[in-house]
Each structure stands twice: as structure tokens, then as C-alpha cells.
Design a protein around this motif. Sequence first.
Motif, PDB file in Angstrom:
ATOM      1  N   ALA A  31      48.848  65.482  97.547  1.00  0.00           N
ATOM      2  CA  ALA A  31      47.638  65.737  97.737  1.00  0.00           C
ATOM      3  C   ALA A  31      47.011  65.529  96.422  1.00  0.00           C
ATOM      4  O   ALA A  31      45.717  65.114  96.495  1.00  0.00           O
ATOM      5  CB  ALA A  31      47.540  67.294  98.458  1.00  0.00           C
ATOM      6  N   ASP A  52      46.835  60.468  95.809  1.00  0.00           N
ATOM      7  CA  ASP A  52      45.518  60.096  96.507  1.00  0.00           C
ATOM      8  C   ASP A  52      45.617  60.165  98.176  1.00  0.00           C
ATOM      9  O   ASP A  52      45.559  58.993  98.919  1.00  0.00           O
ATOM     10  CB  ASP A  52      45.483  58.797  96.251  1.00  0.00           C
ATOM     11  N   MET A  53      45.926  61.243  98.605  1.00  0.00           N
ATOM     12  CA  MET A  53      46.140  61.477 100.166  1.00  0.00           C
ATOM     13  C   MET A  53      44.583  61.877 100.576  1.00  0.00           C
ATOM     14  O   MET A  53      43.804  62.093 100.056  1.00  0.00           O
ATOM     15  CB  MET A  53      46.827  62.899 100.137  1.00  0.00           C
ATOM     16  N   PHE A  91      48.147  64.077  93.540  1.00  0.00           N
ATOM     17  CA  PHE A  91      48.419  62.934  92.519  1.00  0.00           C
ATOM     18  C   PHE A  91      48.564  61.871  93.328  1.00  0.00           C
ATOM     19  O   PHE A  91      48.178  60.703  92.840  1.00  0.00           O
ATOM     20  CB  PHE A  91      49.877  63.351  92.077  1.00  0.00           C
TER      21      PHE A  91
END
Lengths: 215, 188
Positions: free
Chosen positions: B148, B152-153, B150
Motif C-alpha cells: 500500500a 503504488d496500490m 511502496f
Amino acid sequence: MSDTIRHHLTEALLMAYSAGTLPEAFNLAIATHVSMCDACRAAVESYDCVGGALLAETETVDMSASALAATLAMIHAGDAAPPAPAPRRSDVPRPLADYIGGSLADVAWRPVGMGVKQAVLKTSDAATARLLFIPAGAAMPDHSHNGLEMTLVLRGAFFDEEDRFGPGDIELATEADQHTPVADIGEDCICLAVTDAPLKFRRLLPRLAQPFLGI
Amino acid sequence: MDQPTRKDARTDDWVAHVARIRDDKDETAFAEIFAHFAPRVKSFLMRGGGDATLAEECAQEVMATLWQKAHLFDPARASVSTWVFTVARNKKIDVLRRQRRPEPEDLTWGPEAEPDQADVLALQQETAQLSAALAELPQKQRDLIEKAYFGDMSHSEIADVTGLPLGTIKSRIRLALDRLRHAMRQRQ
């Protein structure tokens, strides 16, 4: 003002704001709400702290051998960092003031029907932010949307089917929600509305313009 | 030397380094902070989608920003790790996502007053507790949180992440809120 805010952001959105993964338009609404809301500000700072804890523990990737020297050279070359611009005087929180270029009086409103006016703010394409002006007692044009819609009240208040939203309150609606917000009778309502799914916005616009342009 | 080792890195004892950079333009302190954080920032930016060259360049800029903004760092509000994270995150949004980053209006409780040492210590302890709590999460949940932050979710994916037993974060939120209210009262 803070204690009067009753409708807040969700944990998921606060975390996504901190992680930096949301479209710019949502970040704008969140930054504006957080500027007005102590509880959500504290939550964002806490989620930033999670990011810091993860960074502290993360694996490393080697920098080049000359990286430190290059960075120090960058520092020496540009030591006088440009001073931050003085905060502009505005009647809205600073992040929003930066986007409208001043105060609500400076907004270039465009009528969209039934006395409702809007001004689309320039952000990245992934989501659309616009200011809406809804005359006292009037209903927001009937609309639905594909993804998430976020509506932050700046002036006045509106009611939806379930509740009242006053200054600083933020309403979150998903595509499952059928809602017809109505401005409080006492005062014109100005809010910042953000929707994702720009395709949906293109569909919405002709519907809004229809009764007035006669198309 | 007060250079933290890996073992006690969780106490995040980099506050003195930032003060030396701020007060003395101490390049030795900067070199140490650089050696610790730049490889982590580079890793963060690569996981966010940057190639190695771009991540290297951006990591250098992030570290230069720390030097330039050392006077704005308030150790009663954030650990150095948190501060570095926010600067790196904003760099990622700016360079990799090509967006502006709207930030909340700052409260005017700025660095003119020396931070209360008790607050600084309390924050370091909370930070350590949070790190420990994160480390103790089951691997699967920890991976989700890392992704989430790191990886780019998307925000809908992040919605699935919440509901995790982040009890410590909740208590941290409460503590942060208490501290915020305390500071607001002092200003009045």
C-alpha cells in the motif's frame, strides 16, 4: 470549527493520502478537509508515521559511489533554497486557495442549470475536482457516478437522505448510493466535489447542460 | 559516536544529526544520515516504479531537501524516518506520477519555539512501539501494508487492506490527537 465536523474521511482514504496513491483531485479534497479537521490531521500524521516506520525497515539499494559528493555539490550550488511563497489571504484553506488562485470571490463560475454553478479545477486526469454553488433550498442536479464521489462543504450546508453536512463535513458516496443532496434553506451552499472515472464526468456534463442548452 | 546501529535503529536517533545539519551545516552528520537513508529512499522509489537511474537522481534530491529544510524539522511532531518518508513520497508523486501534491495548511506552531524534550522522547517511544507492532504483524498483512505504501496500490485495493488489527496505530492516532490539542491550547 473542528468540533462541529461530524463527517470525516475513512481510514482507507487517510492511509491512501499518506501513502500518496490517490489521484490529485482526491488529495486536494482530503488536504482541504484535513486543514479544517484536527482529528483527521492527527490521523494523517499517524499514517505518515507508518510510512516512516516502513521506510526505516525497508531493504536498501546501493547508491552510486559518487552519490554523496554529487548531493553535496547540489547543496552547495543551490544553498539558498527559494523561500516559500507567502500564504495568500483567502477565505478557504490554503491547499484549495492554491488551486482557485485566491478566494471564493475569484472563482470563475459557469452556470449549469437551476441556479447551480460550477468551476472545474485543474488537476491530473485520473479524477475531477470542481466547486459547486447550490442556491439555498435548491437540489444538486440529479446525478450518479461510477466510482467514488467526495463532497466537502465549504459554505452553508446540504442534506442528503440521511443527514446534514455543514462546513468541513465530507460526504463519501459510492456508485451504490443514490443521493440527491439539497442545499440548506438558510444559505447558499458551496462545496468541493471530486469524482473519479472521468468518462462518467463526460456523460454527466451533457445531462447537466441539457435543459439549458436545449440539446 | 551516536551513529545508530541496525539493532537500535528503531529508536530512530537521528534527531541530533538533523540539528547538527541545521545549526552547523555539519557535512559529517549529513554523510551519516545520507548513508543510512539514501539507499532506503532509492529502494522506495524503485518499488514505486522508477528505474534505477531516476531513483538514484531523485534520492539525491530528497537528501538535498533534508539539508535545505533542516530548520523546518520538528522532532516533537515526527521522527526523522517519517520526515524522510514524506519528502520521498512527495518526490515520487511529483516525478513518477507527475502530479501536484496538495498539502494541508500548516499550523503555525512552527520551529520558533524549541520543542519540549519530553514530547520528543514520547514521540520516539511511540515510533519505536509502532515499528515493533508492524514487525510483529503476520507476514501477509505486513506485505499488504508495504505494498500500500511502496507499491503504488490503488485506493480501492487499499480499502481491502484496512480492517487490519493495527491497534497500535489507533492508539497512536489518539496520542497524536492529544498532543495536537495540547499544542493548540498552548498557542491560545
